[in-house]
Design an enzyme around this catalytic site. Structure first.
Site, PDB file in Angstrom:
ATOM      1  N   LYS A  14       2.333   4.503  -4.087  1.00 28.49           N
ATOM      2  CA  LYS A  14       1.039   3.872  -3.833  1.00 28.49           C
ATOM      3  C   LYS A  14       0.511   3.214  -5.116  1.00 28.49           C
ATOM      4  O   LYS A  14       1.009   3.497  -6.213  1.00 28.49           O
ATOM      5  CB  LYS A  14       0.055   4.935  -3.337  1.00 28.49           C
ATOM      6  CG  LYS A  14       0.425   5.528  -1.975  1.00 28.49           C
ATOM      7  CD  LYS A  14      -0.638   6.549  -1.577  1.00 28.49           C
ATOM      8  CE  LYS A  14      -0.389   7.112  -0.189  1.00 28.49           C
ATOM      9  NZ  LYS A  14      -1.462   8.038   0.222  1.00 28.49           N
ATOM     10  N   TYR A  54      -0.583   2.425   9.022  1.00 28.65           N
ATOM     11  CA  TYR A  54      -1.151   3.716   9.456  1.00 28.65           C
ATOM     12  C   TYR A  54      -1.515   3.638  10.937  1.00 28.65           C
ATOM     13  O   TYR A  54      -1.984   2.596  11.404  1.00 28.65           O
ATOM     14  CB  TYR A  54      -2.394   4.059   8.629  1.00 28.65           C
ATOM     15  CG  TYR A  54      -2.070   4.511   7.218  1.00 28.65           C
ATOM     16  CD1 TYR A  54      -1.488   5.759   6.969  1.00 28.65           C
ATOM     17  CD2 TYR A  54      -2.342   3.692   6.128  1.00 28.65           C
ATOM     18  CE1 TYR A  54      -1.190   6.171   5.669  1.00 28.65           C
ATOM     19  CE2 TYR A  54      -2.041   4.101   4.819  1.00 28.65           C
ATOM     20  CZ  TYR A  54      -1.466   5.338   4.611  1.00 28.65           C
ATOM     21  OH  TYR A  54      -1.166   5.756   3.331  1.00 28.65           O
ATOM     22  N   ARG A 123       9.328  14.870   2.464  1.00 30.01           N
ATOM     23  CA  ARG A 123       7.967  15.427   2.525  1.00 30.01           C
ATOM     24  C   ARG A 123       7.837  16.661   1.623  1.00 30.01           C
ATOM     25  O   ARG A 123       6.815  16.881   1.005  1.00 30.01           O
ATOM     26  CB  ARG A 123       7.597  15.814   3.969  1.00 30.01           C
ATOM     27  CG  ARG A 123       7.391  14.638   4.915  1.00 30.01           C
ATOM     28  CD  ARG A 123       6.141  13.866   4.684  1.00 30.01           C
ATOM     29  NE  ARG A 123       4.928  14.575   4.992  1.00 30.01           N
ATOM     30  CZ  ARG A 123       3.740  13.990   5.186  1.00 30.01           C
ATOM     31  NH1 ARG A 123       3.609  12.677   5.108  1.00 30.01           N
ATOM     32  NH2 ARG A 123       2.672  14.699   5.448  1.00 30.01           N
ATOM     33  N   THR A 129      -0.645  16.840   1.221  1.00 33.95           N
ATOM     34  CA  THR A 129      -1.469  15.626   1.156  1.00 33.95           C
ATOM     35  C   THR A 129      -2.520  15.690   0.042  1.00 33.95           C
ATOM     36  O   THR A 129      -2.770  14.696  -0.631  1.00 33.95           O
ATOM     37  CB  THR A 129      -2.180  15.422   2.525  1.00 33.95           C
ATOM     38  OG1 THR A 129      -1.168  15.300   3.525  1.00 33.95           O
ATOM     39  CG2 THR A 129      -3.048  14.180   2.532  1.00 33.95           C
ATOM     40  N   ARG A 140       3.267  15.329  -5.876  1.00 38.42           N
ATOM     41  CA  ARG A 140       1.799  15.370  -5.897  1.00 38.42           C
ATOM     42  C   ARG A 140       1.288  16.560  -6.713  1.00 38.42           C
ATOM     43  O   ARG A 140       0.252  16.474  -7.363  1.00 38.42           O
ATOM     44  CB  ARG A 140       1.268  15.419  -4.462  1.00 38.42           C
ATOM     45  CG  ARG A 140       1.439  14.083  -3.713  1.00 38.42           C
ATOM     46  CD  ARG A 140       1.235  14.252  -2.217  1.00 38.42           C
ATOM     47  NE  ARG A 140       1.202  12.997  -1.483  1.00 38.42           N
ATOM     48  CZ  ARG A 140       1.211  12.915  -0.156  1.00 38.42           C
ATOM     49  NH1 ARG A 140       1.279  14.029   0.589  1.00 38.42           N
ATOM     50  NH2 ARG A 140       1.164  11.743   0.445  1.00 38.42           N
ATOM     51  N   ASN A 160      -2.896  10.235  -4.092  1.00 38.46           N
ATOM     52  CA  ASN A 160      -1.799  11.212  -4.117  1.00 38.46           C
ATOM     53  C   ASN A 160      -0.427  10.590  -4.382  1.00 38.46           C
ATOM     54  O   ASN A 160       0.602  11.129  -4.005  1.00 38.46           O
ATOM     55  CB  ASN A 160      -1.806  12.055  -2.834  1.00 38.46           C
ATOM     56  CG  ASN A 160      -1.788  11.209  -1.582  1.00 38.46           C
ATOM     57  OD1 ASN A 160      -1.492  10.010  -1.654  1.00 38.46           O
ATOM     58  ND2 ASN A 160      -2.090  11.803  -0.444  1.00 38.46           N
ATOM     59  N   HIS A 163       3.336   7.793  -0.456  1.00 37.29           N
ATOM     60  CA  HIS A 163       3.303   7.948   0.997  1.00 37.29           C
ATOM     61  C   HIS A 163       4.722   8.256   1.451  1.00 37.29           C
ATOM     62  O   HIS A 163       5.681   7.673   0.924  1.00 37.29           O
ATOM     63  CB  HIS A 163       2.835   6.660   1.684  1.00 37.29           C
ATOM     64  CG  HIS A 163       3.165   6.657   3.151  1.00 37.29           C
ATOM     65  ND1 HIS A 163       2.341   7.243   4.082  1.00 37.29           N
ATOM     66  CD2 HIS A 163       4.263   6.202   3.829  1.00 37.29           C
ATOM     67  CE1 HIS A 163       2.918   7.133   5.280  1.00 37.29           C
ATOM     68  NE2 HIS A 163       4.074   6.515   5.150  1.00 37.29           N
ATOM     69  N   GLU A 174       7.580   2.599  10.518  1.00 41.07           N
ATOM     70  CA  GLU A 174       7.288   2.164   9.140  1.00 41.07           C
ATOM     71  C   GLU A 174       8.466   1.400   8.518  1.00 41.07           C
ATOM     72  O   GLU A 174       8.260   0.420   7.803  1.00 41.07           O
ATOM     73  CB  GLU A 174       6.921   3.381   8.289  1.00 41.07           C
ATOM     74  CG  GLU A 174       5.579   3.979   8.713  1.00 41.07           C
ATOM     75  CD  GLU A 174       5.265   5.327   8.055  1.00 41.07           C
ATOM     76  OE1 GLU A 174       6.030   5.761   7.177  1.00 41.07           O
ATOM     77  OE2 GLU A 174       4.244   5.931   8.434  1.00 41.07           O
TER      78      GLU A 174
END
Ligand code: IDP
Ligand code: MG
Length: 196
Positions: A14, A54, A123, A129, A140, A160, A163, A174
């Site tokens: 990001k 999103y 993930r 998150t 993160r 964070n 994505h 996506e």
């Protein structure tokens, strides 16, 4: 049926991650784990592109808003005072409008990652998150302590760094949204035969 090692997911570094110079650090973690980058580019997204990236359905708004509400309740902070509502879907909609602002302040680095159960593996490497809740060792959790209680006062998203697609449906949508089929490369990593 697709083999577990052929699963694909979409990752974005990001704008906060790019501006902080964390692109290499993020990519390194995926490569080290044995995941393969099969597409990569830098893009300065439009707000329309982020809006379609999103989801805009109630289920997603509710899942985002419920988690925010739960976090506030756990910290004994009045969610109504921050959002003017306690309705999870309404909270989720506000978060999405901040995402449209934030994800367009600078370029993002988009990539498709392929590998063993890539969606869940990525993930895990990315972490929770909310960076304040993310375990040390995750991206993160190693590079941020941002939290909704700070972000919401300033009416901004939780910064964070990365994505990553949350599930199969998000990953297929996506990948198609960010890359054309010609931009995705099929090749073999030299350690694939020995690792799997
Ligand atoms: P994810 O990025 O871990 O998949 P999502 O639930 O999909 O998390 O939320 C999308 C993004 O919205 C998050 O990465 C974060 O930047 C932002 N966000 C989520 N909840 C909040 C919040 O309560 N306040 C501010 N930003 C939030
Ligand atoms: Mg998500």
């Amino acid at each position: 049926m697709k083999k577990p090692k052929d699963e694909r997911t979409l990752v974005l570094v990001k704008p906060d991650g790019v501006i902080r110079g964390l692109v290499g650090e993020v990519i390194m973690r995926f490569e080290k784990r044995g995941l393969k980058i099969i597409a990569l580019k830098m893009v300065w997204p439009t707000s329309e592109h982020i809006n379609k990236h999103y989801p805009s359905h109630n289920e997603w708004f509710e899942s985002v808003g419920s988690r925010t509400k739960e976090f506030f309740q756990g910290k004994n902070i009045d969610v109504n005072e921050h959002f003017g509502t306690e309705n999870p879907a309404e909270i989720g909609k506000q978060v999405k409008s901040w995402l449209l602002d934030y994800m367009t302040v600078g370029p993002v680095v988009a990539m498709v990652i392929e590998g063993m159960h890539a969606i869940t593996t990525v993930r895990k490497l990315v972490g929770h998150t909310y960076p304040i809740e993310a375990l040390p060792g995750s991206i993160r959790g190693d590079f941020s302590v941002d939290t909704p209680s700070a972000a919401n006062v300033e009416k901004r998203v939780v910064k964070n760094i990365v994505h990553a697609s949350g599930n199969d449906a998000e990953a297929s949508h996506e990948i198609e949204h960010w890359f054309s089929p010609e931009e995705i490369n099929d090749y073999k990593r030299s350690d694939e035969d020995i690792m799997f």
